[in-house]
Write an enzyme that holds these catalytic residues in place. Structure first.
Site, PDB file in Angstrom:
ATOM      1  N   THR A 142     -14.867   6.237   1.258  1.00  0.00           N
ATOM      2  CA  THR A 142     -14.021   6.061  -0.169  1.00  0.00           C
ATOM      3  C   THR A 142     -13.710   4.580   0.018  1.00  0.00           C
ATOM      4  OG1 THR A 142     -12.380   7.151   0.511  1.00  0.00           O
ATOM      5  CG2 THR A 142     -13.756   8.389  -0.628  1.00  0.00           C
TER       6      THR A 142
ATOM      7  N   ALA B  84      -2.894   2.262   2.783  1.00  0.00           N
ATOM      8  CA  ALA B  84      -3.523   2.786   1.788  1.00  0.00           C
ATOM      9  C   ALA B  84      -4.220   1.939   0.873  1.00  0.00           C
ATOM     10  CB  ALA B  84      -2.524   4.059   1.212  1.00  0.00           C
ATOM     11  N   LYS B  85      -5.182   2.439   0.204  1.00  0.00           N
ATOM     12  CA  LYS B  85      -5.786   1.412  -0.822  1.00  0.00           C
ATOM     13  C   LYS B  85      -4.817   0.859  -1.736  1.00  0.00           C
ATOM     14  CE  LYS B  85      -9.871   3.653  -1.150  1.00  0.00           C
ATOM     15  NZ  LYS B  85     -10.389   4.651  -1.883  1.00  0.00           N
ATOM     16  N   ARG B  86      -3.920   1.482  -1.983  1.00  0.00           N
ATOM     17  CA  ARG B  86      -2.728   0.962  -2.826  1.00  0.00           C
ATOM     18  C   ARG B  86      -2.158  -0.175  -2.263  1.00  0.00           C
ATOM     19  NH1 ARG B  86       1.821   2.697  -2.705  1.00  0.00           N
ATOM     20  NH2 ARG B  86       1.363   4.118  -0.790  1.00  0.00           N
TER      21      ARG B  86
ATOM     22  N   ARG C  57      -3.557  -2.153  -0.356  1.00  0.00           N
ATOM     23  CA  ARG C  57      -4.549  -3.193  -0.057  1.00  0.00           C
ATOM     24  C   ARG C  57      -4.526  -3.864   1.186  1.00  0.00           C
ATOM     25  NH1 ARG C  57      -7.304  -4.873  -4.158  1.00  0.00           N
ATOM     26  NH2 ARG C  57      -6.588  -4.281  -6.306  1.00  0.00           N
TER      27      ARG C  57
END
Ligand code: GLU
Length: 322
Positions: free
Chosen positions: A15, A261-263, A265
């Site tokens: 993902t 986390a993706k948040r 970056r």
């Protein structure tokens, strides 16, 4: 009876790009299996179709290879337990769900997310340190109701029923290879979802069916999944399967102390590579964060002799890269 052959695995969800936290988990799982002479399996967990990022699977494989983490079985090379992609294993999940429904370990549920949230008696709390987000706690609304009634209720709202596991009898504690005895919160395990109303198998079910089918004996994964483990052990029991051992490795924090986390970056392995950071430097940072003794290191294989799962850091770590 002889002990089963040691088999470890890395089970990424494609993902997003692999960051240092994922790489650290992969490396530790690989070191754990390989240092014991075991096999290593790569399984792609792509059940959450809308979140799958095109190209992420190939990128994950090349990042792992760049780091010197190899696997014996996986989607790219097959193996005796193929397919190694969850999106191609629906038949196995359905068969397990049918068994659980037939023996009363699971039940149909017509509740929408909103129904569950409205009926939730208490905020979901799965014990200290729990970081999994399992949403509001299910109040048991459809448990014990006749399947035909539940199916009709779901149909009246234009849905198929979901399937939930009856978690009331589940054992709450388990032995973690790093953290010792872990005890889940006093509320116990909720009746978690095994199959969503759109027909997709849920992570908890798929991971157990797959780890068992693929002969995995040692699960080493991120600490964010520790709250899932009592659920999964309960599923092993209900399916009459022997669970693997479990170890939950610390999460990597950004320099400002946030979980990667993706948040947030985080820098991807690919971007470090593009910046000219060597695999050796990344491995060295990962190894140091795991408490592996300093020494000349060239490759992931060079880390094998000193590796000991029991000695790696328990708490969250930050990494220093050159
Ligand atoms: N697919 C999960 C993830 O990428 C890992 C599942 C597991 O290791 O059990 O977070």
């Amino acid at each position: 009876m002889t002990a089963p052959a040691i088999r470890g695995r890395f089970a990424p969800s494609p993902t997003g790009a692999m960051h240092l936290g994922n790489a650290r988990t992969a490396l530790l799982a690989w070191l754990d299996a390989r240092s014991a002479g075991g096999a290593f399996v790569l399984r792609i967990e792509d059940l959450d179709r809308p979140r799958v990022l095109p190209g992420a699977e190939g990128a994950l494989c090349s990042d792992l290879s760049w780091l010197g983490i190899d696997w014996d079985e996986g989607p790219d090379r097959g193996g005796p337990f193929a397919p190694y992609k969850q999106s191609e294993r629906a038949g196995q999940y359905d068969a397990a769900i049918d068994r659980l429904l037939a023996d009363g370990s699971a039940f149909l549920c017509a509740c929408s997310r909103l129904d569950v949230a409205r009926a939730a008696s208490a905020p979901h709390d799965f014990g200290a340190g729990e970081v999994d987000d399992h949403g509001p706690r299910y109040a048991g609304t459809c448990r014990g109701r006749p399947p035909a009634e539940v199916t009709a209720r779901a149909a009246s709202q234009g849905r198929s029923p979901a399937v939930r596991f009856d978690g009331r009898a589940a054992k709450l504690d388990f032995l973690d290879e790093i953290h010792g005895q872990v005890v889940a919160g006093p509320q116990g395990i909720d009746d978690f979802v095994l199959r969503r109303s759109d027909g997709a198998a849920a992570y908890q079910l798929a991971v157990v069916v797959d780890d068992a089918a693929m002969g995995v004996t040692r699960v080493v994964r991120g600490y964010d999944l520790i709250g899932s483990t009592p659920r999964q052990i309960a599923l092993y029991g209900a399916l009459g399967l022997a669970p693997p051992t479990f170890a939950h490795v610390a999460l990597v924090l950004s320099p400002s102390g946030e979980r990667l986390a993706k948040r947030t970056r985080p820098a991807s392995i690919a971007s470090l590579r593009e910046r000219g950071v060597t695999a050796e430097a990344v491995l060295s940072a990962l190894a140091t964060s795991a408490g592996l003794a300093p020494g000349p290191r060239r490759s992931a294989r060079d880390l094998l002799p000193a590796f000991s799962l029991a000695e790696i850091a328990r708490g969250a770590v930050t990494l220093e890269l050159p």
